[in-house]
Design a protein around this motif. Structure first.
Motif, mmCIF file in Angstrom:
data_model
loop_
_atom_site.group_PDB
_atom_site.id
_atom_site.type_symbol
_atom_site.label_atom_id
_atom_site.label_comp_id
_atom_site.label_asym_id
_atom_site.label_seq_id
_atom_site.Cartn_x
_atom_site.Cartn_y
_atom_site.Cartn_z
ATOM 1 N N PRO A 32 111.227 44.603 32.300
ATOM 2 C CA PRO A 32 112.140 44.118 31.659
ATOM 3 C C PRO A 32 111.666 42.849 30.813
ATOM 4 O O PRO A 32 110.926 42.058 31.293
ATOM 5 N N GLY A 33 112.442 42.973 29.532
ATOM 6 C CA GLY A 33 112.111 41.896 28.528
ATOM 7 C C GLY A 33 110.673 42.422 27.580
ATOM 8 O O GLY A 33 110.426 41.724 26.635
ATOM 9 N N LEU A 34 109.785 43.345 27.963
ATOM 10 C CA LEU A 34 108.755 43.514 27.362
ATOM 11 C C LEU A 34 109.148 44.523 26.151
ATOM 12 O O LEU A 34 109.928 45.528 26.300
ATOM 13 N N LYS A 35 108.552 44.311 25.079
ATOM 14 C CA LYS A 35 108.513 45.662 23.961
ATOM 15 C C LYS A 35 107.096 45.811 23.686
ATOM 16 O O LYS A 35 106.278 44.870 23.258
ATOM 17 N N VAL A 36 106.746 47.054 23.872
ATOM 18 C CA VAL A 36 105.558 47.512 23.611
ATOM 19 C C VAL A 36 105.412 48.666 22.489
ATOM 20 O O VAL A 36 106.360 49.448 22.340
ATOM 21 N N ALA A 37 104.338 48.418 21.637
ATOM 22 C CA ALA A 37 104.222 49.541 20.695
ATOM 23 C C ALA A 37 102.670 49.595 20.410
ATOM 24 O O ALA A 37 101.953 48.693 20.495
ATOM 25 N N VAL A 38 102.191 50.852 20.233
ATOM 26 C CA VAL A 38 100.957 51.292 20.192
ATOM 27 C C VAL A 38 100.523 51.155 18.508
ATOM 28 O O VAL A 38 101.311 51.837 17.943
ATOM 29 N N THR A 39 99.617 50.221 18.261
ATOM 30 C CA THR A 39 99.670 50.012 16.805
ATOM 31 C C THR A 39 98.390 50.550 16.197
ATOM 32 O O THR A 39 98.232 50.840 14.908
ATOM 33 N N ARG A 40 97.478 51.170 17.168
ATOM 34 C CA ARG A 40 96.413 51.970 16.964
ATOM 35 C C ARG A 40 96.073 52.925 17.965
ATOM 36 O O ARG A 40 95.974 52.697 19.028
ATOM 37 N N PRO A 41 96.236 54.349 17.569
ATOM 38 C CA PRO A 41 96.266 55.347 18.463
ATOM 39 C C PRO A 41 94.534 55.442 19.043
ATOM 40 O O PRO A 41 93.645 55.096 18.204
ATOM 41 N N GLY A 42 94.475 55.779 20.415
ATOM 42 C CA GLY A 42 92.883 56.000 20.770
ATOM 43 C C GLY A 42 92.699 57.442 20.387
ATOM 44 O O GLY A 42 93.215 58.077 20.051
ATOM 45 N N SER A 43 91.382 57.766 21.064
ATOM 46 C CA SER A 43 90.842 58.886 20.465
ATOM 47 C C SER A 43 90.065 59.299 21.622
ATOM 48 O O SER A 43 88.947 58.670 22.498
ATOM 49 N N PRO A 44 90.047 60.777 22.397
ATOM 50 C CA PRO A 44 90.914 61.789 21.628
ATOM 51 C C PRO A 44 92.425 61.699 22.172
ATOM 52 O O PRO A 44 93.081 62.176 21.575
ATOM 53 N N GLU A 45 92.644 60.924 23.297
ATOM 54 C CA GLU A 45 93.906 60.772 23.723
ATOM 55 C C GLU A 45 94.508 59.802 23.185
ATOM 56 O O GLU A 45 94.152 58.538 22.731
ATOM 57 N N PRO A 46 96.036 59.674 22.434
ATOM 58 C CA PRO A 46 96.512 58.692 21.506
ATOM 59 C C PRO A 46 96.682 57.498 22.525
ATOM 60 O O PRO A 46 96.546 56.399 22.023
ATOM 61 N N ASN A 47 97.096 57.382 23.772
ATOM 62 C CA ASN A 47 97.198 56.434 24.681
ATOM 63 C C ASN A 47 96.033 56.250 25.358
ATOM 64 O O ASN A 47 95.915 55.223 26.301
#
Length: 141
Positions: A32-47
């Motif tokens: 709670p309280g965190l806001k998380v955004a992926v700003t650059r995807p990984g490779s080959p898995e986006p996460n």
């Protein structure tokens, strides 16, 4: 170097724990309280390895982390690129089957610069992050 580790066992299988752990943007649900955004995807898995996530916790600004290890069902590692008061901050979460559940080990480490406070901060981070992950796994089932 300082290193702090926190360990808990949950009744969920490793695949369930992994699904919660590897969903970076889903961290908002269990921390709670965190806001998380992926700003650059990984490779080959986006996460996966190379992914960069921005973790917003309010003031003074976001923490920026890069995924350094991504072994589905086993291990996720990351390092801070910005926004953390600990120098060379790194985290690693490992999952190990334990009976019908999963043992989760959350370890954080950083370079030691000060004689005392950093070790307590690292231990607090490991404990709080693991507690959030366990809470998230509980709601994922």
């Amino acid at each position: 170097m300082i290193r702090a580790t926190s360990v808990r066992t949950v009744s969920a299988p490793p695949e369930t724990v992994w699904a919660v752990l590897a969903d970076h943007e889903g961290m908002s649900a269990w921390a709670p309280g965190l806001k998380v955004a992926v700003t650059r995807p990984g490779s080959p898995e986006p996460n996966g390895v190379g992914a960069v996530r921005k973790v917003g916790i309010g003031s003074p600004g976001p923490i920026v982390e890069e995924i350094t290890a991504f072994e589905p069902g086993r291990r996720l590692g990351y390092r801070a690129l910005a926004g953390v008061p600990l120098k060379n901050y790194r985290g690693e979460v490992t999952l190990r089957p334990s009976g019908s559940g999963t043992e989760i080990t959350y370890a954080v480490e950083a370079d030691k610069r000060l004689p005392a406070g950093e070790a307590a901060l690292a231990k607090g981070l490991a404990t709080v992050l693991l507690s959030g992950l366990v809470r998230g796994v509980g709601t994922a089932r």
